[in-house]
Motif scaffolding. Structure first.
Motif: not given
Length: 273
Positions: A137-143, A146-161
């Protein structure tokens, strides 16, 4: 109060509240084991067939031995060694990393959840609004994201994040579950109750005193357990994953030179004066 241990298959679908029973019956059929889970008075056949041992074509191993291993893993704690061949190569490192964040949750569990949640689709949006490969859920991902691959963004659609957020969330839930068990407020194994909490929420587990007595919760726990042997590589041949998609370059617009229309022939007849 903790359970007697993960070796008791009947406790996989234990539903704790309401005293529903669980009948687990391993059946040998054509050299494979079918584990059928019937949830007490509900009469619901969840039937994870242990993927018919996932094992028709298990590399020539003795089917009876493979069947025994699958059942053992099905009943276990999910801390076996991940077979790298069973997951997409580009996801192997984040799956391993997420599975080493805490002692309670291993990479095999993380991989099984990814298959169950999204089929390894990093772009999935669920009907309830859950996002990404781990369907958080978006609220859980927000909690937990983190930016795991240092690409400058945190996204639920980034598999590593997403996968690392899943691992942190699972470890957080495992800690809460352990307290419930230690305080006698829930019955079950840490793995089973953590999976149930991931599928619903920790409050549902707390209120039920164990796995909530719903088809959804019990089916999720059993479904994940049915995949554990696969991700340990027991009996199953390596799957074939499609290659990682590369972005299609945007075509460059071509500028065409306007064509001058040919002059229209003059068909009128000239009359001499």
């Amino acid at each position: 109060m903790s359970s007697d241990g993960p070796g008791n298959t009947a406790k996989i679908a234990m539903g704790a509240a309401g005293g529903l029973g669980c009948l687990t019956s391993p059946v040998i059929l054509l050299g494979t084991v079918i584990v059928i889970i019937v949830i007490g008075g509900l009469g619901v056949l969840l039937a994870p067939l242990i993927l018919l041992i996932q094992l028709f074509g298990g590399g020539g191993s003795d089917p009876a031995v493979e069947a025994e291993k699958v059942v053992e893993v099905f009943q276990g704690d999910g801390k076996g060694e991940l077979d790298p061949a069973q997951v997409p190569s580009d996801l192997l490192e984040p799956i391993k990393a997420a599975g080493t964040l805490c002692e309670a949750i291993g990479p095999v569990v993380i991989a099984a959840q990814l298959e169950r949640e999204s089929g390894f689709d990093p772009n999935l949006v669920g009907p309830d609004g859950a996002e990404g490969i781990s369907q958080l859920p978006p609220a859980v991902f927000t909690e937990f994201g983190e930016d795991e691959n240092d690409n400058g963004k945190v996204s639920a659609f980034d598999a590593a994040d997403s996968i690392m957020a899943q691992g942190r969330h699972m470890c957080d839930l495992a800690g809460e579950v352990q307290l419930l068990i230690d305080n006698g407020r829930a019955i079950g194994t840490v793995l089973d109750l953590t999976l149930a909490a991931y599928n619903t929420d920790i409050d549902a587990v707390r209120q039920a005193g164990g796995i909530p007595t719903t088809n959804r919760s019990q089916g999720y726990v059993v479904g994940i357990r049915a995949l554990l042997a696969k991700y340990e590589g027991i009996g199953a041949p390596p799957p074939s994953f499609p290659p990682t998609a590369t972005p299609t370059p945007t075509p460059t617009p071509t500028t065409s030179t306007p064509t001058t229309p040919a002059p229209t022939p003059n068909t009128s007849t000239s009359v001499s004066p």
